[in-house]
Design a protein around this motif. Structure first.
Motif, PDB file in Angstrom:
ATOM      1  N   ALA A 100      24.571  56.506  33.520  1.00 57.15           N
ATOM      2  CA  ALA A 100      25.137  55.283  34.098  1.00 57.15           C
ATOM      3  C   ALA A 100      25.489  55.478  35.566  1.00 57.15           C
ATOM      4  CB  ALA A 100      26.376  54.865  33.300  1.00 57.15           C
ATOM      5  N   VAL A 101      26.025  56.655  35.926  1.00 58.25           N
ATOM      6  CA  VAL A 101      26.365  56.922  37.326  1.00 58.25           C
ATOM      7  C   VAL A 101      25.104  56.952  38.192  1.00 58.25           C
ATOM      8  CG1 VAL A 101      27.282  58.684  38.884  1.00 58.25           C
ATOM      9  CG2 VAL A 101      28.519  58.094  36.800  1.00 58.25           C
ATOM     10  N   SER A 102      24.024  57.543  37.695  1.00 56.58           N
ATOM     11  CA  SER A 102      22.775  57.576  38.458  1.00 56.58           C
ATOM     12  C   SER A 102      22.227  56.172  38.682  1.00 56.58           C
ATOM     13  CB  SER A 102      21.738  58.434  37.723  1.00 56.58           C
ATOM     14  OG  SER A 102      22.175  59.765  37.594  1.00 56.58           O
ATOM     15  N   ALA A 103      22.316  55.316  37.663  1.00 53.91           N
ATOM     16  CA  ALA A 103      21.867  53.937  37.824  1.00 53.91           C
ATOM     17  C   ALA A 103      22.731  53.197  38.840  1.00 53.91           C
ATOM     18  CB  ALA A 103      21.894  53.220  36.475  1.00 53.91           C
ATOM     19  N   LEU A 104      24.044  53.426  38.808  1.00 52.07           N
ATOM     20  CA  LEU A 104      24.936  52.790  39.784  1.00 52.07           C
ATOM     21  C   LEU A 104      24.639  53.281  41.198  1.00 52.07           C
ATOM     22  CD1 LEU A 104      28.319  52.892  37.829  1.00 52.07           C
ATOM     23  CD2 LEU A 104      26.903  50.897  38.265  1.00 52.07           C
ATOM     24  N   ASN A 105      24.401  54.581  41.345  1.00 52.30           N
ATOM     25  CA  ASN A 105      24.070  55.102  42.674  1.00 52.30           C
ATOM     26  C   ASN A 105      22.760  54.522  43.193  1.00 52.30           C
ATOM     27  OD1 ASN A 105      26.331  56.736  43.009  1.00 52.30           O
ATOM     28  ND2 ASN A 105      25.394  58.455  41.919  1.00 52.30           N
ATOM     29  N   LEU A 106      21.793  54.350  42.310  1.00 50.17           N
ATOM     30  CA  LEU A 106      20.510  53.772  42.718  1.00 50.17           C
ATOM     31  C   LEU A 106      20.702  52.351  43.238  1.00 50.17           C
ATOM     32  CD1 LEU A 106      17.412  54.154  42.811  1.00 50.17           C
ATOM     33  CD2 LEU A 106      17.335  53.220  40.490  1.00 50.17           C
ATOM     34  N   GLY A 107      21.462  51.541  42.507  1.00 51.00           N
ATOM     35  CA  GLY A 107      21.703  50.167  42.955  1.00 51.00           C
ATOM     36  C   GLY A 107      22.572  50.097  44.187  1.00 51.00           C
ATOM     37  N   ARG A 108      23.594  50.938  44.261  1.00 53.52           N
ATOM     38  CA  ARG A 108      24.505  50.898  45.411  1.00 53.52           C
ATOM     39  C   ARG A 108      23.803  51.298  46.700  1.00 53.52           C
ATOM     40  NH1 ARG A 108      27.723  54.854  47.626  1.00 53.52           N
ATOM     41  NH2 ARG A 108      27.163  56.280  45.914  1.00 53.52           N
ATOM     42  N   GLN A 122      15.542  43.480  42.767  1.00 55.19           N
ATOM     43  CA  GLN A 122      14.623  44.045  41.783  1.00 55.19           C
ATOM     44  C   GLN A 122      15.045  45.449  41.358  1.00 55.19           C
ATOM     45  OE1 GLN A 122      10.744  43.832  43.579  1.00 55.19           O
ATOM     46  NE2 GLN A 122      10.472  41.660  43.099  1.00 55.19           N
ATOM     47  N   ILE A 123      15.489  46.267  42.299  1.00 55.43           N
ATOM     48  CA  ILE A 123      15.933  47.618  41.951  1.00 55.43           C
ATOM     49  C   ILE A 123      17.135  47.559  41.017  1.00 55.43           C
ATOM     50  CG2 ILE A 123      17.030  49.696  42.890  1.00 55.43           C
ATOM     51  CD1 ILE A 123      15.191  49.459  45.295  1.00 55.43           C
ATOM     52  N   VAL A 124      18.082  46.678  41.315  1.00 53.02           N
ATOM     53  CA  VAL A 124      19.257  46.535  40.453  1.00 53.02           C
ATOM     54  C   VAL A 124      18.845  46.087  39.055  1.00 53.02           C
ATOM     55  CG1 VAL A 124      21.327  45.142  40.071  1.00 53.02           C
ATOM     56  CG2 VAL A 124      20.897  46.158  42.318  1.00 53.02           C
ATOM     57  N   HIS A 125      17.963  45.109  38.966  1.00 53.46           N
ATOM     58  CA  HIS A 125      17.546  44.604  37.657  1.00 53.46           C
ATOM     59  C   HIS A 125      16.774  45.648  36.867  1.00 53.46           C
ATOM     60  CE1 HIS A 125      17.863  40.074  38.909  1.00 53.46           C
ATOM     61  NE2 HIS A 125      19.029  40.692  38.865  1.00 53.46           N
ATOM     62  N   TRP A 126      15.900  46.380  37.517  1.00 51.53           N
ATOM     63  CA  TRP A 126      15.124  47.386  36.803  1.00 51.53           C
ATOM     64  C   TRP A 126      15.964  48.620  36.470  1.00 51.53           C
ATOM     65  CZ3 TRP A 126      10.982  46.365  34.232  1.00 51.53           C
ATOM     66  CH2 TRP A 126      10.137  45.329  34.629  1.00 51.53           C
ATOM     67  N   ALA A 127      17.012  48.896  37.259  1.00 48.83           N
ATOM     68  CA  ALA A 127      17.932  49.976  36.888  1.00 48.83           C
ATOM     69  C   ALA A 127      18.683  49.609  35.610  1.00 48.83           C
ATOM     70  CB  ALA A 127      18.915  50.242  38.034  1.00 48.83           C
ATOM     71  N   LEU A 292      26.515  46.723  38.468  1.00 44.65           N
ATOM     72  CA  LEU A 292      25.283  46.567  39.241  1.00 44.65           C
ATOM     73  C   LEU A 292      25.058  45.117  39.651  1.00 44.65           C
ATOM     74  CD1 LEU A 292      22.932  48.969  37.255  1.00 44.65           C
ATOM     75  CD2 LEU A 292      23.572  49.200  39.658  1.00 44.65           C
ATOM     76  N   LEU A 293      25.270  44.195  38.736  1.00 43.86           N
ATOM     77  CA  LEU A 293      25.133  42.784  39.092  1.00 43.86           C
ATOM     78  C   LEU A 293      26.182  42.366  40.111  1.00 43.86           C
ATOM     79  CD1 LEU A 293      24.331  41.155  35.623  1.00 43.86           C
ATOM     80  CD2 LEU A 293      22.750  41.682  37.486  1.00 43.86           C
ATOM     81  N   GLY A 294      27.345  43.027  40.081  1.00 44.15           N
ATOM     82  CA  GLY A 294      28.360  42.735  41.095  1.00 44.15           C
ATOM     83  C   GLY A 294      27.913  43.112  42.490  1.00 44.15           C
ATOM     84  N   PHE A 295      27.094  44.176  42.611  1.00 49.19           N
ATOM     85  CA  PHE A 295      26.542  44.509  43.931  1.00 49.19           C
ATOM     86  C   PHE A 295      25.733  43.353  44.495  1.00 49.19           C
ATOM     87  CE2 PHE A 295      26.397  49.249  42.581  1.00 49.19           C
ATOM     88  CZ  PHE A 295      27.745  49.365  42.877  1.00 49.19           C
ATOM     89  N   VAL A 296      24.885  42.776  43.658  1.00 52.26           N
ATOM     90  CA  VAL A 296      24.017  41.692  44.114  1.00 52.26           C
ATOM     91  C   VAL A 296      24.825  40.442  44.421  1.00 52.26           C
ATOM     92  CG1 VAL A 296      22.073  40.223  43.469  1.00 52.26           C
ATOM     93  CG2 VAL A 296      22.078  42.636  42.822  1.00 52.26           C
ATOM     94  N   GLN A 297      25.784  40.131  43.556  1.00 54.67           N
ATOM     95  CA  GLN A 297      26.560  38.902  43.729  1.00 54.67           C
ATOM     96  C   GLN A 297      27.439  38.936  44.979  1.00 54.67           C
ATOM     97  OE1 GLN A 297      28.645  38.630  40.031  1.00 54.67           O
ATOM     98  NE2 GLN A 297      26.811  38.109  38.848  1.00 54.67           N
ATOM     99  N   ASN A 298      27.848  40.113  45.397  1.00 55.12           N
ATOM    100  CA  ASN A 298      28.734  40.225  46.556  1.00 55.12           C
ATOM    101  C   ASN A 298      28.003  40.430  47.872  1.00 55.12           C
ATOM    102  OD1 ASN A 298      31.130  39.969  45.065  1.00 55.12           O
ATOM    103  ND2 ASN A 298      31.118  42.145  44.536  1.00 55.12           N
TER     104      ASN A 298
END
Length: 359
Positions: A100-108, A122-127, A292-298
């Motif tokens: 989960a941390v790796s996925a969060l780092n990828l999106g962030r 797209q990166i956030v959604h595919w993560a 992850l969705l919060g990254f995109v929304q903000n």
């Protein structure tokens, strides 16, 4: 301890539902209770003619010391087995936490490097899809309900019909990263960092498969169960000399403890299921998805805040982005990451922004 916490622990202590109680009570414990009852009734009916209960007590009395010595060995064996199985459970929890941390780092990092663009989304959604697909793989479930709101029906169908769903999602993530490079929205340096997080996802997935597909050695499990079976078989005869009819409830209680510990050890060997004793993977994936969705929304809101700053001029120095006001009398440092594309394009890995305001 608060009253609510105490009541919560009491509720779990008295709970008689769930996969644990169903697996222990329904068949194994009932069969053993029937066996102990028949053994006690048989010894009473014999009246000492075969087992020597009422006259010389030789047979029953001599069974007490061996069962006592075997009990110590059985306790050691059960504790050792419980520790090994819990170590597998805790390893699974650490693996999924790292995933989960790796996925969060990828999106962030995608949000920091590229800002509010289609590639970031797209990166956030595919993560998110990667975590959900790995969850479906360890549970042998391909419904993928958690990604129905982030991917289209065609993309979900492509994942479901792929020969290797995890490999397919990994290739889609790599394709998005290459498109970002070709469209010059990200440099090669940033690509290496994102690719490192993608490699971390693959490593955690491989470790998860290792726990799932590598059970405890069969010889060890078979020996432990044979030992338990022999101990439970001799227990009614050893207790009957001292307890008589109270042997039946005593055997039921001891059988519940031993059979329950063995069942827990067997159930914990695979910590990725959906039973009460398994890791709550749904909560881990749901919380990571929400973040992850919060990254995109903000992203839009943070870009508007960055664009609303007035009285600043930008200049770069040694790979960092600095914002300086018309007057240099007051300097305020901020550790908040800048998400705006125009700002983040010049931020290096690990650098924070420096803001200088007028008094």
């Amino acid at each position: 301890m608060t009253d609510s916490a105490a009541r919560e622990k009491l509720r779990y202590a008295l709970q008689l539902t769930g996969a644990y109680m169903k697996g222990v009570i329904t068949l194994p414990l009932l069969l053993y209770s029937l066996y102990a009852s028949l053994a006690v009734v048989a010894m009473y009916l014999e009246k000492g003619r075969v087992l020597g209960v009422c006259q010389d007590k030789c047979v029953i009395e001599k069974m007490v010391p061996p069962i006592t010595m075997i009990t110590g060995a059985l306790v050691f064996l059960l504790v050792f087995r419980q520790n090994l199985c819990y170590a597998r459970w805790w390893s699974g929890r650490k693996i999924w936490g790292s995933l989960a941390v790796s996925a969060l780092n990828l999106g962030r990092h995608a949000a920091i490097y590229m800002g509010n663009c289609q590639e970031t989304i797209q990166i956030v959604h595919w993560a998110i899809a990667y975590m959900v697909v790995v969850l479906g793989d360890v549970r042998n479930n391909k419904e993928y309900k958690l990604i129905q709101d982030v991917l289209s029906e065609g993309e979900i169908l492509a994942i479901s019909t792929a020969r290797e769903p995890i490999g397919y999602v990994t290739l889609r993530l790599g394709d998005v990263l290459m498109n970002a490079i070709q469209s010059e929205k990200m440099s090669d340096l940033f690509l290496k960092n994102l690719d490192r997080f993608l490699s971390d996802l693959e490593n955690q997935c491989d470790l998860s498969d290792g726990i799932l597909n590598t059970p405890m050695p069969f010889a060890y499990t078979s020996h432990a169960r044979t030992f338990i079976f022999a101990w439970l078989g001799m227990l009614p005869f050893a207790l009957f000399y001292h307890l008589h009819w109270f042997t039946i409830p005593s055997c039921v209680i001891l059988g519940y403890c031993v059979i329950g510990l063995e069942y827990i050890a067997t159930n914990v060997e695979n910590p990725f299921g959906d039973d009460d004793t398994d890791i709550d993977l749904d909560s881990i994936v749901t919380n990571a998805k929400k973040t992850l969705l919060g990254f995109v929304q903000n992203l839009d809101r943070m870009e508007k805040e960055a664009d609303s700053w007035s009285g600043f001029r930008k200049r770069g120095r040694d790979g960092r982005t600095m914002w300086r006001a018309e007057s240099d009398r007051t300097r305020v440092r901020s550790s908040a990451p800048v998400i705006s594309r125009s700002i983040s394009a010049r931020i290096g890995v690990g650098w924070t922004s420096l803001f200088v305001f007028d008094e």
